[in-house]
Design an enzyme around this catalytic site. Structure first.
Site, PDB file in Angstrom:
ATOM      1  N   LYS A 170     -14.073 -13.943  41.539  1.00 19.79           N
ATOM      2  CA  LYS A 170     -12.927 -13.880  40.633  1.00 19.79           C
ATOM      3  C   LYS A 170     -12.416 -12.443  40.675  1.00 19.79           C
ATOM      4  CE  LYS A 170     -11.502 -12.703  37.011  1.00 19.79           C
ATOM      5  NZ  LYS A 170     -10.331 -11.796  36.662  1.00 19.79           N
ATOM      6  N   GLU A 245     -21.785  -2.854  37.006  1.00 14.56           N
ATOM      7  CA  GLU A 245     -21.349  -1.495  37.343  1.00 14.56           C
ATOM      8  C   GLU A 245     -20.170  -1.199  36.427  1.00 14.56           C
ATOM      9  OE1 GLU A 245     -19.141   1.277  38.361  1.00 14.56           O
ATOM     10  OE2 GLU A 245     -18.696   0.222  40.228  1.00 14.56           O
ATOM     11  N   CYS A 279     -14.288   4.855  38.668  1.00 13.82           N
ATOM     12  CA  CYS A 279     -15.285   4.855  37.597  1.00 13.82           C
ATOM     13  C   CYS A 279     -16.194   6.076  37.661  1.00 13.82           C
ATOM     14  CB  CYS A 279     -16.110   3.573  37.642  1.00 13.82           C
ATOM     15  SG  CYS A 279     -16.761   3.181  39.271  1.00 13.82           S
ATOM     16  N   GLU A 377     -13.864   7.237  28.667  1.00 18.81           N
ATOM     17  CA  GLU A 377     -13.324   7.068  30.015  1.00 18.81           C
ATOM     18  C   GLU A 377     -11.816   6.849  29.933  1.00 18.81           C
ATOM     19  OE1 GLU A 377     -14.703   4.771  34.000  1.00 18.81           O
ATOM     20  OE2 GLU A 377     -14.434   3.511  32.232  1.00 18.81           O
TER      21      GLU A 377
END
Length: 470
Positions: A170, A245, A279, A377
């Site tokens: 997906k 992750e 990331c 973040e």
């Protein structure tokens, strides 16, 4: 842009079972470039059933044969490199040169690594009076993000194939066209029907259905920590394995004696690449107070070199972020940094262009560890520079977030840098500009995730252990 009006299930493109649609926009000019089906739970179920049906034969296929097919897949990606790069640029906004070199080049290297590793990996070993077998875990539900649309697919699919697993993918709804091209490559490479399946759709519908499906044995997810927690809870309720992750707030620690100009330039580049949508981006630069103002000046100068604009223009170094939602989110963080007292030395929240989801390359000085921009973040081209007095304070700042995905250390000598890196709470650290290694394990400490990707450690995520006693 070319788009399939269906799902790749059981080795063929099938009509979607629902009538929902996803619009794909070019983030550089906000044009509609394609639409794809928004999958339903029924589409996910059909894909999982196809993967379950294909699993026994694929698991029984000799590892060397599986590895050879991964090599064939790699060869197709190489042959279609320009087409894939152009598609990544169109739906993500990455400058074309970066798309060719990184967005397609890196996954080709990763596919090559698993083609080699899959043929040589020891799937059984003898321990005392036992033979230990490493067997495929089963059907993998892979949910991938938009920031590296091909790399994250290959980083999950290639090791799963090498292990003998079958897959339902997906992809992120912002970048489904790259995933469709990957499905075409799988088909062209001759990978058996049902071994790989693709369902496009949204996270709350297809992603949730895939994570919760009783026919999925392992969920491998890359994305935000918030969504990772939800997937972990869903998988935990079903006692199924997860590999997560997640987010990062990586520190770039420049120790006294390091080549300051080189370290600062490299650090700024790491944040600006891919419009900051990595990331493991080194979004916190830590500099000794004696060199602080010099580093701030160097960083502002370096950021000014990242010209933003048309991703197809060879002179463009900074493309747009992926969507209006992401643009507004990043601008909100920049405004928050200014409100909390950080000193803006480059960029800012103002739009650098009248059209497209662009963010100016932004650098903050006088950032303190507790500020929002030093803790959360941002996922945009925004750098925070923090001062420190000594190594102990630098370490406390570096380790002082909920994340632990990446990091970097610069020092006058390797021994000093490694000694500091050993004390960092993070899954990967670059020493004095260390290069990407497709065989090195990638993953995080703390809220940056569970499990590892790439190389033998990444392959191990898709295996389960059985022992035979004699």
């Amino acid at each position: 842009m070319k788009a399939h009006d269906g799902m790749y299930i059981g080795g063929e493109w099938r009509p979607a079972l629902g009538d929902g649609r996803i619009e794909v926009l070019n983030p550089a000019d906000e044009r509609l470039i394609a639409t794809v089906p928004a999958g339903s739970a029924e589409d996910v179920d059909a894909a999982v059933r196809a993967a379950r049906a294909a699993f026994p034969a694929w698991a029984a296929t000799a590892p060397a044969r599986r590895a050879a097919l991964i090599g064939a897949l790699r060869d197709v990606l190489v042959a279609r490199k320009s087409e894939i790069a152009a598609t990544v640029t169109a739906e993500l906004g990455s400058p074309l040169g970066f798309s060719e070199m990184v967005h397609v080049g890196a996954p080709i290297a990763v596919a090559s690594s698993f083609a080699e590793l899959g043929a040589s990996y020891a799937f059984e070993e003898r321990i005392g009076n036992s033979t230990v077998l490493l067997e495929p875990v089963g059907v993998v539900g892979a949910i991938t993000p938009w920031n590296y649309p091909l790399h994250q697919i290959v980083a999950k699919v290639a090791p799963a194939l090498a292990a003998g697993c079958t897959i339902v993918l997906k992809p992120a709804e912002d970048t489904p066209l790259t995933a469709q091209l990957f499905a075409e490559a799988v088909h062209e490479a001759g990978i058996p029907a049902g071994v790989f399946n693709l369902v496009t759709g949204t996270g709350p519908v297809t992603g949730q259905a895939l994570a919760a499906h009783e026919g999925v044995d392992l969920v491998s997810f890359t994305g935000s920590t918030a969504v990772g927690k939800q997937i972990g809870a869903t998988a935990g309720a079903a006692v199924k394995r997860v590999a997560l992750e997640l987010g990062g707030k990586s520190a770039n620690v420049i120790l006294p004696g390091a080549d300051l100009a080189k370290a600062v330039a490299a650090g700024v580049g790491h944040v600006m690449n891919n419009a900051g949508q990595s990331c493991n981006a080194l979004t916190r630069m830590l500099v000794h107070r004696d060199q602080y103002e010099e580093a701030v000046s160097l960083a502002a100068t370096a950021a000014a070199k990242y010209a933003s604009g048309d991703p197809l223009d060879p002179g463009t170094r900074l493309g747009p972020v992926v969507s209006a939602k992401q643009r507004d989110r990043v601008r909100g963080f920049i405004t928050k940094g200014m409100e909390e007292g950080a000193r803006l030395v480059a960029g800012g929240p103002e739009a650098p262009h009248g059209q497209g989801y662009f963010i100016a390359p932004t650098v903050f000085a006088d950032v303190t560890p507790g500020m929002t921009i030093a803790q959360e973040e941002i996922f945009g081209p925004v750098l925070s520079i923090l001062p420190y007095e000594d190594q102990d304070e630098a370490l406390a700042i570096a380790n002082g977030t909920d994340y632990g995905l990446g990091g970097a250390v610069w020092a006058a000598d390797e021994e000093t840098a490694v000694a500091f890196a050993r004390r960092m709470d993070t899954g990967q650290v670059d020493i004095n500009g260390g290069r990407f290694n497709p065989l090195a394990p990638f993953g995080g400490y703390k809220k940056s995730g569970v499990g590892r990707e790439l190389g033998p450690h990444g392959l191990a995520e898709y295996l389960q252990t059985k022992s035979l006693q004699f």
